[in-house]
Design a protein around this motif. Structure first.
Motif, PDB file in Angstrom:
ATOM      1  N   UNK A 142       0.292   6.061 -16.489  1.00 19.38           N
ATOM      2  CA  UNK A 142       0.362   5.624 -17.828  1.00 19.38           C
ATOM      3  C   UNK A 142       1.110   4.430 -17.925  1.00 19.38           C
ATOM      4  N   UNK A 143       2.604   4.420 -17.623  1.00 18.92           N
ATOM      5  CA  UNK A 143       3.225   3.504 -17.608  1.00 18.92           C
ATOM      6  C   UNK A 143       2.819   1.898 -17.088  1.00 18.92           C
ATOM      7  N   UNK A 144       2.342   2.073 -15.832  1.00 15.39           N
ATOM      8  CA  UNK A 144       1.671   0.825 -15.408  1.00 15.39           C
ATOM      9  C   UNK A 144       0.452   0.263 -16.232  1.00 15.39           C
ATOM     10  N   UNK A 145      -0.416   1.147 -16.750  1.00 21.36           N
ATOM     11  CA  UNK A 145      -1.551   0.827 -17.439  1.00 21.36           C
ATOM     12  C   UNK A 145      -1.036   0.235 -18.732  1.00 21.36           C
ATOM     13  N   UNK A 146      -0.002   0.728 -19.562  1.00 21.41           N
ATOM     14  CA  UNK A 146       0.385   0.416 -20.652  1.00 21.41           C
ATOM     15  C   UNK A 146       0.986  -1.054 -20.373  1.00 21.41           C
ATOM     16  N   UNK A 147       1.456  -1.191 -19.300  1.00 24.30           N
ATOM     17  CA  UNK A 147       2.231  -2.719 -19.024  1.00 24.30           C
ATOM     18  C   UNK A 147       0.964  -3.667 -19.145  1.00 24.30           C
ATOM     19  N   UNK A 165      -0.913   3.402 -27.407  1.00 25.83           N
ATOM     20  CA  UNK A 165      -2.012   4.153 -28.292  1.00 25.83           C
ATOM     21  C   UNK A 165      -3.516   3.674 -27.491  1.00 25.83           C
ATOM     22  N   UNK A 166      -4.030   2.539 -27.065  1.00 25.72           N
ATOM     23  CA  UNK A 166      -4.773   2.361 -26.463  1.00 25.72           C
ATOM     24  C   UNK A 166      -5.114   2.715 -25.136  1.00 25.72           C
ATOM     25  N   UNK A 167      -3.936   2.915 -24.457  1.00 24.29           N
ATOM     26  CA  UNK A 167      -4.116   3.545 -22.960  1.00 24.29           C
ATOM     27  C   UNK A 167      -4.229   4.981 -23.215  1.00 24.29           C
ATOM     28  N   UNK A 168      -3.694   5.782 -24.267  1.00 23.90           N
ATOM     29  CA  UNK A 168      -3.892   7.268 -24.233  1.00 23.90           C
ATOM     30  C   UNK A 168      -5.424   7.389 -24.638  1.00 23.90           C
ATOM     31  N   UNK A 169      -6.215   6.617 -25.364  1.00 26.99           N
ATOM     32  CA  UNK A 169      -7.484   6.771 -25.848  1.00 26.99           C
ATOM     33  C   UNK A 169      -8.245   6.405 -24.571  1.00 26.99           C
ATOM     34  N   UNK A 170      -8.025   5.452 -23.809  1.00 31.65           N
ATOM     35  CA  UNK A 170      -8.595   5.311 -22.619  1.00 31.65           C
ATOM     36  C   UNK A 170      -8.529   6.490 -21.543  1.00 31.65           C
ATOM     37  N   UNK A 171      -7.362   6.781 -21.552  1.00 30.11           N
ATOM     38  CA  UNK A 171      -7.200   8.293 -20.539  1.00 30.11           C
ATOM     39  C   UNK A 171      -8.111   9.226 -21.213  1.00 30.11           C
ATOM     40  N   UNK A 172      -8.149   9.548 -22.465  1.00 30.55           N
ATOM     41  CA  UNK A 172      -8.816  10.664 -22.880  1.00 30.55           C
ATOM     42  C   UNK A 172     -10.345  10.381 -22.689  1.00 30.55           C
ATOM     43  N   UNK A 173     -10.830   8.927 -22.697  1.00 32.08           N
ATOM     44  CA  UNK A 173     -12.041   8.368 -22.336  1.00 32.08           C
ATOM     45  C   UNK A 173     -12.603   9.009 -20.928  1.00 32.08           C
ATOM     46  N   UNK A 174     -11.745   8.806 -19.934  1.00 28.45           N
ATOM     47  CA  UNK A 174     -11.872   9.267 -18.661  1.00 28.45           C
ATOM     48  C   UNK A 174     -12.010  10.749 -18.315  1.00 28.45           C
ATOM     49  N   UNK A 175     -11.128  11.397 -19.086  1.00 24.78           N
ATOM     50  CA  UNK A 175     -11.143  12.986 -18.883  1.00 24.78           C
ATOM     51  C   UNK A 175     -12.327  13.515 -19.532  1.00 24.78           C
ATOM     52  N   UNK A 176     -12.763  13.048 -20.810  1.00 25.36           N
ATOM     53  CA  UNK A 176     -14.057  13.274 -21.300  1.00 25.36           C
ATOM     54  C   UNK A 176     -15.219  13.057 -20.469  1.00 25.36           C
ATOM     55  N   UNK A 177     -15.322  11.990 -19.844  1.00 23.92           N
ATOM     56  CA  UNK A 177     -16.507  11.461 -18.724  1.00 23.92           C
ATOM     57  C   UNK A 177     -16.241  12.593 -17.604  1.00 23.92           C
ATOM     58  N   UNK A 178     -15.188  12.829 -17.127  1.00 16.50           N
ATOM     59  CA  UNK A 178     -15.063  13.517 -15.978  1.00 16.50           C
ATOM     60  C   UNK A 178     -15.734  15.073 -16.312  1.00 16.50           C
ATOM     61  N   UNK A 201     -14.102  -0.594 -22.102  1.00 13.69           N
ATOM     62  CA  UNK A 201     -13.063  -1.343 -21.753  1.00 13.69           C
ATOM     63  C   UNK A 201     -13.451  -3.122 -21.974  1.00 13.69           C
ATOM     64  N   UNK A 202     -14.552  -3.397 -21.647  1.00 15.53           N
ATOM     65  CA  UNK A 202     -14.917  -4.543 -22.129  1.00 15.53           C
ATOM     66  C   UNK A 202     -15.043  -4.916 -23.590  1.00 15.53           C
ATOM     67  N   UNK A 203     -15.541  -3.875 -24.338  1.00 14.85           N
ATOM     68  CA  UNK A 203     -15.425  -3.851 -25.860  1.00 14.85           C
ATOM     69  C   UNK A 203     -14.042  -3.945 -26.296  1.00 14.85           C
ATOM     70  N   UNK A 204     -13.181  -3.378 -25.700  1.00 16.37           N
ATOM     71  CA  UNK A 204     -11.757  -3.352 -26.502  1.00 16.37           C
ATOM     72  C   UNK A 204     -11.090  -4.810 -25.861  1.00 16.37           C
ATOM     73  N   UNK A 205     -11.390  -5.390 -24.861  1.00 21.80           N
ATOM     74  CA  UNK A 205     -10.558  -6.506 -24.393  1.00 21.80           C
ATOM     75  C   UNK A 205     -11.888  -7.665 -23.960  1.00 21.80           C
ATOM     76  N   UNK A 206     -12.739  -8.046 -25.120  1.00 17.76           N
ATOM     77  CA  UNK A 206     -13.765  -9.139 -24.931  1.00 17.76           C
ATOM     78  C   UNK A 206     -13.122 -10.337 -24.440  1.00 17.76           C
ATOM     79  N   UNK A 207     -11.982 -10.821 -24.594  1.00  9.54           N
ATOM     80  CA  UNK A 207     -11.739 -12.261 -24.365  1.00  9.54           C
ATOM     81  C   UNK A 207     -11.460 -12.142 -22.827  1.00  9.54           C
ATOM     82  N   UNK A 208     -11.260 -11.004 -22.285  1.00 10.49           N
ATOM     83  CA  UNK A 208     -10.798 -10.928 -20.999  1.00 10.49           C
ATOM     84  C   UNK A 208     -12.096 -10.640 -20.023  1.00 10.49           C
ATOM     85  N   UNK A 209     -13.070 -10.325 -20.698  1.00 12.38           N
ATOM     86  CA  UNK A 209     -14.486  -9.965 -19.981  1.00 12.38           C
ATOM     87  C   UNK A 209     -15.583 -10.574 -20.788  1.00 12.38           C
TER      88      UNK A 209
END
Length: 216
Positions: A142-147, A165-178, A201-209
């Motif tokens: 979590x700390x690494x992803x937040x950074x 908050x964004x990272x916690x939401x992404x983690x929840x997405x992973x768990x839901x898909x699992x 993730x692409x939709x969250x960070x469109x300028x990076x992808x």
């Protein structure tokens, strides 16, 4: 006279580690089949094909064995993530993708392993064992992803996003898909769930992808 060659015998330490891993693997199989309450040392030793005395030599109790199982699964995922993140030349987006790939790798998303994770999530009496066994690894990821996400926000000005908050939401997405992979395997195959995570993730960070990452 021809000399016969044979493979060197494993050392005592290697043999001990092999037996220990054999018991961990058998416990994963047992939990996937019978759940936490249905998993006994007797069932584990039957699956592993070893004696109860040998199991007790390696693990004094079922709780100790359960903790070792969780540590093994968490360490397996951590090692995969760190291996994919080793290059100092990786961009922030590549580092984030390395974490995603580690969550949806075939060796991590085997259904019986997912069954073990959700067995611990769903059993109130086992949650303390979970926190004790893998809490530090969860916090590290979590700390690494937040950074990483904070760096991406700074790079591209995603002012509407809060890193934690964004990272916690992404983690929840992973768990839901699992969970969907575990409950509905024919509709939620691993590759499909991986692709869905990448699209979010692409939709969250469109300028990076500029385009969605390569989907396999």
């Amino acid at each position: 006279m021809n000399e016969t060659s044979s493979a060197p015998k494993p050392s005592r330490a290697e043999a001990k580690a092999e037996r220990r891993q054999q018991l961990i693997d058998a416990t994963i199989t047992s939990i996937a089949r019978f759940g936490l309450t249905g998993t006994t040392m007797g069932k584990v030793t039957e699956i592993a094909g070893v004696s109860l005395g040998l199991a007790n030599f390696h693990f004094e109790s079922k709780d100790q064995l359960f903790e070792a199982v969780l540590q093994h699964l968490a360490a397996e995922q951590r090692a995969l993530w760190l291996t994919r993140s080793q290059s100092p030349a990786l961009s922030s987006s590549a580092l984030l993708l390395a974490i995603v790939e580690s969550r949806f790798h075939a060796s991590i998303c085997a259904r019986k392993k997912l069954a073990v994770w959700f067995a611990f999530y769903g059993d109130a009496s086992a949650r303390e064992t979970y926190r004790r066994a893998v809490g530090n690894i969860d916090d590290e990821r979590l700390d690494a992803t937040v950074a990483i996400v904070a760096e991406m926000i700074a790079e591209a000005g995603y002012a509407h996003l809060d890193p934690a908050e964004t990272v916690l939401s992404i983690e929840a997405l992973y768990d839901g898909l699992w969970l969907n992979m575990l409950l509905y395997p024919s509709d939620f195959r691993r590759s499909i769930c991986r692709n869905r995570a990448l699209k979010v993730i692409t939709a969250l960070f469109p300028k990076h992808f500029d385009n969605a990452p390569a989907l396999g």
